[in-house]
Structure formats: C-alpha cells, structure tokens
Design a protein around this motif. Structure first.
Motif, PDB file in Angstrom:
ATOM      1  N   ALA A  58     -19.329  -4.520 -21.163  1.00 17.17           N
ATOM      2  CA  ALA A  58     -18.884  -3.162 -21.482  1.00 17.17           C
ATOM      3  C   ALA A  58     -17.437  -3.169 -21.963  1.00 17.17           C
ATOM      4  N   ALA A  59     -16.582  -3.938 -21.265  1.00 16.33           N
ATOM      5  CA  ALA A  59     -15.173  -4.013 -21.660  1.00 16.33           C
ATOM      6  C   ALA A  59     -15.040  -4.613 -23.058  1.00 16.33           C
ATOM      7  N   MET A  60     -15.758  -5.702 -23.310  1.00 19.51           N
ATOM      8  CA  MET A  60     -15.715  -6.313 -24.639  1.00 19.51           C
ATOM      9  C   MET A  60     -16.372  -5.404 -25.675  1.00 19.51           C
ATOM     10  N   GLY A  61     -17.378  -4.645 -25.235  1.00 26.43           N
ATOM     11  CA  GLY A  61     -18.029  -3.700 -26.133  1.00 26.43           C
ATOM     12  C   GLY A  61     -17.081  -2.623 -26.617  1.00 26.43           C
ATOM     13  N   VAL A  62     -16.144  -2.220 -25.754  1.00 22.82           N
ATOM     14  CA  VAL A  62     -15.125  -1.259 -26.165  1.00 22.82           C
ATOM     15  C   VAL A  62     -14.313  -1.827 -27.327  1.00 22.82           C
ATOM     16  N   VAL A  63     -13.967  -3.113 -27.240  1.00 20.96           N
ATOM     17  CA  VAL A  63     -13.199  -3.749 -28.315  1.00 20.96           C
ATOM     18  C   VAL A  63     -14.004  -3.758 -29.617  1.00 20.96           C
ATOM     19  N   GLU A 106     -10.240   2.415 -20.581  1.00 23.34           N
ATOM     20  CA  GLU A 106      -9.670   3.726 -20.885  1.00 23.34           C
ATOM     21  C   GLU A 106      -8.275   3.868 -20.280  1.00 23.34           C
ATOM     22  N   ARG A 107      -8.101   3.353 -19.075  1.00 19.73           N
ATOM     23  CA  ARG A 107      -6.800   3.446 -18.409  1.00 19.73           C
ATOM     24  C   ARG A 107      -5.730   2.667 -19.173  1.00 19.73           C
ATOM     25  N   VAL A 108      -6.088   1.462 -19.626  1.00 19.83           N
ATOM     26  CA  VAL A 108      -5.137   0.652 -20.388  1.00 19.83           C
ATOM     27  C   VAL A 108      -4.752   1.361 -21.686  1.00 19.83           C
ATOM     28  N   ALA A 109      -5.714   1.980 -22.325  1.00 19.34           N
ATOM     29  CA  ALA A 109      -5.408   2.713 -23.560  1.00 19.34           C
ATOM     30  C   ALA A 109      -4.417   3.840 -23.288  1.00 19.34           C
ATOM     31  N   ARG A 110      -4.625   4.571 -22.218  1.00 17.55           N
ATOM     32  CA  ARG A 110      -3.706   5.665 -21.870  1.00 17.55           C
ATOM     33  C   ARG A 110      -2.315   5.134 -21.534  1.00 17.55           C
ATOM     34  N   GLU A 111      -2.266   4.008 -20.823  1.00 22.52           N
ATOM     35  CA  GLU A 111      -0.975   3.431 -20.427  1.00 22.52           C
ATOM     36  C   GLU A 111      -0.172   2.948 -21.634  1.00 22.52           C
ATOM     37  N   ASN A 112      -0.856   2.710 -22.751  1.00 23.61           N
ATOM     38  CA  ASN A 112      -0.182   2.211 -23.949  1.00 23.61           C
ATOM     39  C   ASN A 112      -0.116   3.249 -25.066  1.00 23.61           C
ATOM     40  N   ARG A 118      -2.370  -0.444 -33.479  1.00 18.69           N
ATOM     41  CA  ARG A 118      -2.648  -1.878 -33.454  1.00 18.69           C
ATOM     42  C   ARG A 118      -2.280  -2.482 -32.098  1.00 18.69           C
ATOM     43  N   GLU A 119      -1.173  -2.048 -31.533  1.00 16.68           N
ATOM     44  CA  GLU A 119      -0.751  -2.560 -30.236  1.00 16.68           C
ATOM     45  C   GLU A 119      -1.711  -2.126 -29.131  1.00 16.68           C
ATOM     46  N   ILE A 120      -2.242  -0.920 -29.234  1.00 16.35           N
ATOM     47  CA  ILE A 120      -3.221  -0.447 -28.246  1.00 16.35           C
ATOM     48  C   ILE A 120      -4.493  -1.291 -28.337  1.00 16.35           C
ATOM     49  N   LYS A 121      -4.921  -1.572 -29.559  1.00  9.51           N
ATOM     50  CA  LYS A 121      -6.116  -2.402 -29.751  1.00  9.51           C
ATOM     51  C   LYS A 121      -5.909  -3.790 -29.149  1.00  9.51           C
ATOM     52  N   ASP A 122      -4.747  -4.374 -29.377  1.00  5.92           N
ATOM     53  CA  ASP A 122      -4.463  -5.696 -28.813  1.00  5.92           C
ATOM     54  C   ASP A 122      -4.455  -5.653 -27.289  1.00  5.92           C
ATOM     55  N   ALA A 123      -3.909  -4.583 -26.739  1.00  6.35           N
ATOM     56  CA  ALA A 123      -3.868  -4.440 -25.276  1.00  6.35           C
ATOM     57  C   ALA A 123      -5.274  -4.336 -24.697  1.00  6.35           C
ATOM     58  N   LEU A 124      -6.162  -3.679 -25.424  1.00  5.91           N
ATOM     59  CA  LEU A 124      -7.541  -3.543 -24.951  1.00  5.91           C
ATOM     60  C   LEU A 124      -8.267  -4.884 -24.987  1.00  5.91           C
ATOM     61  N   LEU A 125      -8.043  -5.664 -26.026  1.00  8.42           N
ATOM     62  CA  LEU A 125      -8.660  -6.988 -26.071  1.00  8.42           C
ATOM     63  C   LEU A 125      -8.148  -7.843 -24.912  1.00  8.42           C
ATOM     64  N   HIS A 126      -6.858  -7.817 -24.668  1.00  6.98           N
ATOM     65  CA  HIS A 126      -6.286  -8.584 -23.567  1.00  6.98           C
ATOM     66  C   HIS A 126      -6.869  -8.152 -22.228  1.00  6.98           C
TER      67      HIS A 126
END
Length: 352
Positions: A58-63, A106-112, A118-126
């Motif tokens: 699911a997490a990777m699916g978000v990416v 979702e939480r990581v996206a909000r925190e960033n 682009r930085e939000i996308k990278d944070a989600l992959l990480h």
C-alpha cells in the motif's frame, strides 16, 4: 536468505517488483507493477498478501499513484494524493496494515507540505522504503521473542501463511519457527492446507521445505485428530487485525483451530507486529470481514467442484476471541493473557 517478496526498483518514477503468490508452489514468477491500478489488482487478487506485506504494498502503491500527479503546489498535491489513498483503501477491507501504511504516507506528505512537490514525492518514496526496512527488523524480533516459547522436540501447528511471503523478510508466525531452528531446536510442523485457496499447502509448506524444517501437510479437517494424537504442543498463527481487547482476525478457519487447541489444552499463540493492532476497534465484533468470490470455492484452481447455481458463503477471515489466545507475540514483547489492559500496558503509545 529469505525470498524478496516485494521490492521497489528505481527512483520516485520507478516500479514495484513482487512475487506472484498465486502461482506458487509450481512457478516462482516476479511481476512488475508500474501504476496504481496494477498494485491495487495485485493486492485484491492475492498476488501479494499477508498483513505486513499488504502494508508495504500500500505504501509503495501510493508512490505509484503520485507518479502522474502534476500539481505545481503542495495544497493541490495533497488533494490529489487523497484520491490516490482513497482508491488504494478499497483493495481489501480486513488487514489493518493496508490502512496503517496509507496513513503513514499521508502523514509524511502533510509533514512536508512546506516543501516542493518533487521533495514531497521523494519523501514519500523514502517513507515507503523505510516501512519495508522496519518490517525486516520487526520480523526478526518477533522470531526472537517467540522462539523462547518453543521447546526442543515440539510439534507445532500453523494455519494459512505468515512467513517471509507475507512480510518483507522473515515472517511473523514462521519467524518463530525459523529462529527456533537456528537455535538448534528440533521441531516438527503441521501445516493446515487452509481452504479454499490453500495458502498453507502452496505457501507455508513451500517456505518450510526450503528452510529445511520438518513439515507435514494436513487437511484443515485433520487438525483435531492430530492434536488428539498428542503430536501438537502449540499452535502459532499470524493476524490481519487485532482489536483493542485482543480479539484477532486471521484467515478463515483460525477460530476453529483455537477452539480445538483449547479443548486439547494446547497453547494458542498469535504472532504479529504492533502495526496489526487496531486500538480504535474495541472488539472483534467490529472488525470488517472480507467476503470473496464464490468461484474460489466452486471453481478452485480452474476445476468445477460444485453444482451450478449452488449458493456460496466465502468469508476470507474469522475472529478468534482473546479468551482462546494464550499469548500474542510482538516485536515489543509477548502479551500473555491478552486483554485491553495487558495490550495497552505493552504497547503504550507505540501505535501510530
């Protein structure tokens, strides 16, 4: 070395590689998911299954889902991200790790949100990769904690599959067995075939054979007989969701195994990470139970085994009450006599 069940390949524009578990044990094949629909399909059709692995998927699916988001600002991105996560949430209803993994993303996206898209996308992959790496450590610790309950010479019965195929690395219930073997303990495992999709026969038996563990495959209906003969000293299963009071949802048939174990005075253990606990649900009565296609029973594996037009009831899970569970094995420790109080005492505020 455990088989890599699910992996991310490349950067944020990359793809998911996973083992197609529907083809085991006759064929080991990797499939590639390059968009959100393909990973949704993989989760729905059980190409990838097992609560921890579903959380990772699911997490990777978000990416995968955010690859096509072309928003120029964070606010617009977050709105489109919600469409991605809402869609992924419909794949399967029972395994709470699906929703847990999505919530973390979702939480990581909000925190960033103050950063560039682009930085939000990278944070989600990480974050997705972090979830996977955390699971590898968690599985090993579950194995360490659970192996203490296994004695040399024990016969152990397990139901469905809670091995490396259901996680990122080592399994939950099977992690206990792998660790016991590493410690030099001689164990004999009885694996229920697990109707109707035979995850015990196709997956658990396959994993244990390859690990060099003594395993005997039995039909689900043979469990009582094997217990009566004194061949089983404990039962270990995984979990897809654990309520605040310790009631546990797992593959259909688990509840019946718990009743048999209780009747024969055999300890019944559940092995699961703390991410599988859902403290928002007071008891198992509130756990949503997925119902799957009738064809899984009437036309299992391509052959018709029931008369045309017969009614079918096909719940994928059932709920074992906490009173039937001797202990829950987690990476944080072992919860004996599971109850709301004992669970909260061990977990505290570790669930997020």
């Amino acid at each position: 070395m455990p088989l890599p069940t699910i992996e991310w390949e490349g950067d944020v524009e990359g793809r998911i590689r996973l083992v197609d578990q529907t083809l085991l044990p006759t064929e080991l094949k990797f499939v590639y998911c390059e968009d959100i629909k393909s990973i949704w399909h993989a989760i729905k059709t059980l190409m990838v299954r097992g609560a921890p692995a579903i959380g990772i998927a699911a997490a990777m699916g978000v990416v995968l889902g955010i690859k096509d988001i072309r928003a120029k600002d964070a606010d617009t991105f977050l709105k489109e991200l919600k469409q991605v996560t809402s869609y992924l949430s419909t794949a399967r209803p029972t395994a709470v790790n699906l929703f847990w993994g999505i919530a973390r993303m979702e939480r990581v996206a909000r925190e960033n949100k103050n950063k560039s898209v682009r930085e939000i996308k990278d944070a989600l992959l990480h974050e997705a990769i972090r979830i996977q790496n955390e699971d590898k450590v968690i599985c090993r610790q579950i194995g360490e904690n659970g192996a203490k309950l296994i004695k040399d010479g024990n016969g152990i019965l397990t139901h469905c599959n809670a091995g490396g195929l259901a996680t990122a690395d080592y399994g939950t219930a099977l992690a206990v067995l792998f660790k016991a073997k590493e410690q030099g303990k001689h164990i004999k495992v009885y694996a229920d075939e697990t109707r109707p999709l035979l995850q015990g026969a196709r997956l658990t038996a396959w994993e244990l054979v390859h690990a060099g563990i003594d395993v005997t495959l039995i039909c689900d209906s043979m469990a009582a007989h094997v217990m009566k003969q004194g061949k089983v000293q404990c039962v270990i299963v995984g979990a897809d969701r654990i309520a605040a009071n310790g009631d546990t949802a797992n593959k259909i048939g688990t509840y019946g195994v718990s009743i048999l174990a209780k009747e024969h005075g055999i300890p019944f253990y559940v092995a699961a990470p703390v991410s599988t606990f859902d403290l928002s649900i007071k008891s198992g009565n509130d756990i949503p139970i997925e119902e799957r296609s009738p064809e899984e029973i009437t036309n299992g594996f391509g052959r018709k085994t029931a008369p045309e037009g017969v009614k079918v009831f096909n719940p994928a899970f059932d709920v074992t009450p906490a009173k039937n569970i001797t202990a829950i094995i987690t990476e944080k420790g072992v919860i004996t006599k599971p109850s709301a109080e004992n669970i909260q005492r061990l977990l505290g505020t570790t669930i997020s």
